[in-house]
Design a protein around this motif. Structure first.
Motif, short mmCIF file in Angstrom:
data_model
loop_
_atom_site.label_atom_id
_atom_site.label_comp_id
_atom_site.label_asym_id
_atom_site.label_seq_id
_atom_site.Cartn_x
_atom_site.Cartn_y
_atom_site.Cartn_z
N THR A 36 0.85 -1.19 0.00
CA THR A 36 0.00 0.00 0.00
C THR A 36 0.89 1.23 0.00
O THR A 36 2.07 1.15 0.34
N ILE A 37 0.36 2.35 -0.39
CA ILE A 37 1.03 3.65 -0.55
C ILE A 37 2.04 3.62 -1.70
O ILE A 37 1.97 4.41 -2.63
N LEU A 38 2.99 2.67 -1.64
CA LEU A 38 3.99 2.50 -2.71
C LEU A 38 4.03 1.04 -3.13
O LEU A 38 5.05 0.35 -2.94
N PRO A 39 2.97 0.51 -3.71
CA PRO A 39 2.90 -0.93 -4.02
C PRO A 39 4.08 -1.38 -4.88
O PRO A 39 4.43 -0.74 -5.88
N GLY A 40 4.70 -2.47 -4.46
CA GLY A 40 5.80 -3.06 -5.22
C GLY A 40 7.18 -2.53 -4.88
O GLY A 40 8.19 -3.15 -5.23
N VAL A 41 7.27 -1.39 -4.18
CA VAL A 41 8.58 -0.84 -3.82
C VAL A 41 9.11 -1.57 -2.58
O VAL A 41 8.39 -1.76 -1.60
N ARG A 42 10.36 -1.98 -2.64
CA ARG A 42 10.93 -2.78 -1.56
C ARG A 42 11.26 -1.92 -0.34
O ARG A 42 11.77 -0.80 -0.47
N ILE A 43 10.99 -2.47 0.83
CA ILE A 43 11.43 -1.87 2.10
C ILE A 43 12.70 -2.61 2.49
O ILE A 43 12.68 -3.82 2.69
#
Length: 504
Positions: free
Chosen positions: A232-239
């Motif tokens: 959510t918020i940045l779907p697909g972006v890795r943390i």
């Protein structure tokens, strides 16, 4: 996909910031939103964790919009956070059980006093290298269990999750009630009083002592590794990174070698010294903590000295005494005199932190004569920060054979050139300030970029660091030691002011 930026989320005590950095470590855009401070009783400080999550939902799109980029141009997300603040929530609803208890909160003081007597400091220092203190998370969990009927049983039944702020945000970012990741990193876990500082795992003796069930605790990960993708918020972006804010500042200052040190000068001040892969148990009033851990590499440790009152003393001088109308004016006023006129201010407003840890201390102004002007008082205010820094550095040098060679500084007070020169003088080492002032956010970005391959190694990050200011020591050694002796005598007079009931 063109990944051109790293996003840093800095979840701080008063606000949450989202900053985008480029390959050269330069700030590209920033969005920030404050959250409300709740003070329901004297000594109690609380935050609304849901409000903080909603703020993050607002500021991430703002930061992207300001930079005119899309989410697929973000290579990775790193999170820095206020460290010991404690959140409990229901994983089936995503709703916190009351407000988060903030690191400044002192409601656990009676419990902490009992712990210091039985089982005593060494029980805890042997395992987590932290003395019992209202700072840390475990006493807060125990307090909640004792105060809220049925809460401990719910925790044992798996109906409650615990986390510090990065854990709460990562859980929500990665799906929340729909399979959100329940994780923390070693720097934040090292501030709970529940993690074994050597094994970097939850310590069963400490869990048993506090009555904290393991099922409610997050998994402990490295500070920089691929945790998973946001949903959510940045779907697909890795943390790919999480660090406590002061450890993030150490990383952002590229203090990667043993002996490297930074001090963040804000409301209070935090001085961290990298001690390498060697965990040094302090014998001189400092905290031993995890500095960072990169993937499967050995953890790097640090000694930390926490100073309660530095910038807030300037605020007191402005707001309570009315001797200046803005914080920067204190330097101008202090420059109207050549020295402190024999006046010293010990700002023990709520006791003394490192290296003394005396809750019975209170602030004093000593050396007053009819000669003293508000200019001398202004200088004494600034010098208090310098002398408190010296006390912490002396403790670090006594604990460690490394020895401080240079101090990297950041935070709002570094704009005061007189203060920075004084710190260089009393420490007798160079003091340097970097070009990028946002070292907490930068450190989270660096760790995230390192784990995601955005930056190849620590050497590149070191090369990104550029000096904006430097102050070299220029004080007569005899005067330095005489003044320091006066300061220490002033500190002695601040101690023992508050007497406990029944004390003689």
């Amino acid at each position: 996909m063109v990944e051109r930026y790293v996003m840093s989320i800095d979840q701080g005590t008063t606000s949450t910031r989202c900053i985008l950095f480029d390959h050269r470590g330069r700030l590209v855009s920033v969005a920030q939103r404050e959250h409300q401070q709740h003070f329901p009783r004297p000594g109690w400080v609380e935050h609304d964790a849901l409000e903080i999550w909603r703020n993050l939902e607002r500021i991430v799109p703002q930061a992207l919009s300001s930079a005119e980029i899309a989410a697929d141009e973000v290579a990775a997300i790193g999170i820095a956070n206020q460290r010991e603040t404690t959140v409990l929530w229901d994983p089936s609803t995503g709703v916190p059980l009351g407000r988060a208890i903030v690191w400044q909160d002192t409601r656990t003081a009676p419990l902490v006093e009992r712990l210091r007597k039985d089982p005593g400091d060494d029980f805890f220092l042997d395992r987590c290298c932290l003395p019992p203190s209202t700072y840390f998370s475990a006493p807060r969990i125990r307090w909640l269990f004792d105060e809220v009927p049925g809460l401990e049983q719910r925790a044992r039944d798996g109906e409650l999750l615990f986390g510090t702020m990065e854990t709460w945000l990562i859980w929500n970012l990665t799906g929340g009630v729909d399979g959100g990741l329940h994780i923390t990193d070693a720097t934040n876990a090292s501030r709970t009083m529940l993690m074994n500082i050597r094994s970097l795992t939850w310590d069963q003796d400490l869990l048993d002592f506090f009555g904290v069930p393991r099922v409610m605790l997050p998994e402990i990960h490295a500070s920089a590794e691929n945790y998973g993708a946001a949903r959510t918020i940045l779907p697909g972006v890795r943390i790919t990174a999480a660090l406590g804010d002061q450890q993030a500042a150490l990383f952002g200052q590229t203090c990667f070698s043993p002996g490297d040190a930074k001090c963040t000068y804000g409301t209070g001040s935090f001085l961290l010294l990298n001690t390498g892969s060697t965990m040094i148990r302090s014998r001189h009033g400092l905290l031993s903590t995890v500095a960072y851990k990169i993937d499967d590499q050995p953890a790097v440790y640090a000694l930390e000295g926490s100073i309660a009152v530095t910038g807030s003393l300037v605020q007191w001088f402005r707001d309570r005494l009315g001797l200046i109308s803005s914080a920067p004016e204190i330097e101008t006023l202090a420059l109207t005199v050549e020295d402190n006129g024999g006046c010293y201010i010990v700002p023990a407003f709520s006791g003394l932190f490192a290296p003394h840890w005396r809750s019975d201390a209170r602030g004093v102004i000593v050396g007053l004569t009819s000669y003293i002007t508000k200019g001398h008082l202004a200088r004494a205010v600034l010098e208090a920060t310098g002398w408190q820094t010296r006390e912490v550095v002396d403790a670090m040098n006594a604990d460690s054979s490394i020895g401080l060679k240079e101090l990297k500084v950041d935070g709002g007070m570094t704009a005061d050139n007189l203060l920075m020169q004084f710190i260089a003088d009393v420490l007798d080492v160079p003091v340097v300030r970097p070009m990028v002032a946002e070292t907490v956010s930068l450190g989270a970005a660096y760790a995230a970029g390192l784990a995601s391959g955005y930056w190849p190694d620590l050497r590149v990050l070191r090369n990104n660091w550029h000096r904006a200011g430097q102050w070299l020591p220029d004080m007569d050694p005899g005067r330095r030691e005489a003044e320091y002796e006066n300061w220490q005598r002033a500190v002695e007079r601040s101690i023992g002011w508050i007497r406990q009931p029944g004390a003689p």
